[in-house]
Design a protein around this motif. Structure first.
Motif, PDB file in Angstrom:
ATOM      1  N   ARG A  70       0.832  -1.204   0.000  1.00  0.00           N
ATOM      2  CA  ARG A  70       0.000   0.000   0.000  1.00  0.00           C
ATOM      3  C   ARG A  70       0.868   1.255   0.000  1.00  0.00           C
ATOM      4  O   ARG A  70       0.580   2.221  -0.723  1.00  0.00           O
ATOM      5  N   THR A  71       1.952   1.258   0.788  1.00  0.00           N
ATOM      6  CA  THR A  71       2.863   2.405   0.806  1.00  0.00           C
ATOM      7  C   THR A  71       3.474   2.628  -0.570  1.00  0.00           C
ATOM      8  O   THR A  71       3.532   3.754  -1.079  1.00  0.00           O
ATOM      9  N   ARG A  72       3.922   1.549  -1.202  1.00  0.00           N
ATOM     10  CA  ARG A  72       4.523   1.657  -2.532  1.00  0.00           C
ATOM     11  C   ARG A  72       3.491   2.155  -3.559  1.00  0.00           C
ATOM     12  O   ARG A  72       3.812   2.955  -4.440  1.00  0.00           O
ATOM     13  N   ALA A  73       2.251   1.674  -3.447  1.00  0.00           N
ATOM     14  CA  ALA A  73       1.214   2.073  -4.406  1.00  0.00           C
ATOM     15  C   ALA A  73       0.935   3.566  -4.341  1.00  0.00           C
ATOM     16  O   ALA A  73       0.538   4.181  -5.339  1.00  0.00           O
ATOM     17  N   SER A  74       1.150   4.161  -3.174  1.00  0.00           N
ATOM     18  CA  SER A  74       0.860   5.580  -2.974  1.00  0.00           C
ATOM     19  C   SER A  74       2.045   6.485  -3.260  1.00  0.00           C
ATOM     20  O   SER A  74       1.925   7.715  -3.183  1.00  0.00           O
TER      21      SER A  74
END
Length: 358
Positions: free
Chosen positions: A264-268
């Motif tokens: 999720r962090t990478r996606a954002s």
């Protein structure tokens, strides 16, 4: 005439025998003592797309204790929203039916399905046939990728089938010893099931699925997920989390939670050179020149044109299964799923048990 299920199982077995991805002859893998059998401890972490939290996102999954264990994940095509349709209905229905089919709890089975289940013995292992059963019963608008995995305790193996761009890896020590490849028509257009001809003009089918058989040993870690995971995390990141967590004797839930959280962090992260971006670039995709100029600026002390970058915001489903051993039952129990299927069949015959089910 041989049923479609038997044909699917035979063709799947042939393909699977050619795709055992361990790279290690079976005789060289650790054998489980005769009084024990493989089992897995599994857990899931699901993080809906930030814009889809209100209705639970569009991925779907199931985890079952049937046999050695079974897992299914599905990722519907979000574009159906433009037609005013909730895409999640298709993926959820597909997984609900697949789950019920494997466990033998459907209210009705076809003759061919009964033949396949009875021929399957005490534990029914057939992810590819499960696709067919679920696909023909999912008659709602939408379309979805899907993956089903089962632990075959008799063969000490993972058996998996896939249609689309979900996937799994098997981690043994510090290495990946097996992986499932994505199936796509072209970049960002995965193979997918749909309700044909009711709602779609064409559909992929169970016959298009890849099936894999992978030998497992105690200590293996299976990490599976929808494309929201694989588009945003690299292999070494997943291996690092799984290895570190296992060194702390953490269970599958902790591993799944950390992997999904980092995804999720990478996606954002708009500056992250994600696997999705790297694949797009390998396909020749790039920003138009005017966007490069408008987005130019200093990065890391250098003046640079804007580059194609960033994670891919999506629903993220991560399933982790840790392979362990458990005592082998002294006597094999009759297949509850096969018995339930036979009972359902005979109930349609006035309650008299037929000769095939005795």
């Amino acid at each position: 005439m041989a049923s479609i299920y038997n044909n699917l199982r035979r063709s799947a077995a042939k393909k699977a025998n050619q795709q055992d991805g361990t790279g290690v002859p079976h005789g060289e893998l650790e054998e489980v003592p005769g009084d024990r059998q493989l089992a897995w401890q599994s857990a899931v972490c699901y993080l809906p797309h930030p814009d889809k939290v209100s209705y639970g996102g569009e991925d779907a999954h199931f985890i079952s204790d049937y046999g050695g264990g079974a897992i299914g994940v599905a990722d519907c095509v979000g574009g159906w929203q433009e037609a005013g349709i909730n895409p999640a209905e298709y993926s959820r229905t597909l997984m609900r039916v697949a789950h019920a089919y494997l466990e033998g709890t459907l209210t009705e089975f076809t003759e061919e399905e009964l033949e396949a289940r009875i021929a399957g013995g005490d534990v029914f292992i057939d992810p590819r046939g499960t696709f067919h059963a679920a696909h023909i019963r999912t008659k709602v608008a939408g379309s979805s990728t899907a993956m089903v995995m089962q632990l075959d305790q008799e063969r000490q193996s993972l058996v998996a089938a896939n249609v689309g761009d979900s996937g799994f890896i098997v981690i043994r020590g510090p290495k990946i010893v097996a992986r499932l490849r994505a199936l796509q028509h072209y970049f960002d257009c995965p193979l997918q099931f749909g309700a044909y001809p009711e709602f779609v003009e064409a559909t992929d089918t169970a016959e298009d699925a890849d099936e894999y058989i992978e030998r497992l040993v105690p200590g293996d870690v299976l990490v599976a997920g929808t494309d929201g995971l694989w588009d945003n995390m690299f292999d070494h990141e997943i291996i690092g989390i799984a290895t570190r967590q296992r060194q702390r004797n953490a269970g599958p839930q902790s591993i799944a939670d950390e992997i999904a959280g980092l995804a999720r962090t990478r996606a954002s992260d708009v500056d992250f050179d994600s696997p999705y971006i790297k694949e797009a670039q390998s396909q020749g995709l790039d920003l138009p020149w005017w966007e490069k100029l408008l987005g130019a600026g200093f990065r890391k002390g250098k003046f640079q044109l804007r580059q194609l970058s960033g994670g891919k915001q999506d629903d993220i489903t991560v399933v982790v299964a840790v392979v362990v051993t458990e005592p082998r039952p002294a006597l094999s129990r009759p297949s509850l799923a096969a018995a339930a299927a036979a009972e359902s069949h005979c109930a349609t015959s006035g309650g008299q048990q037929c000769s095939r089910c005795t």
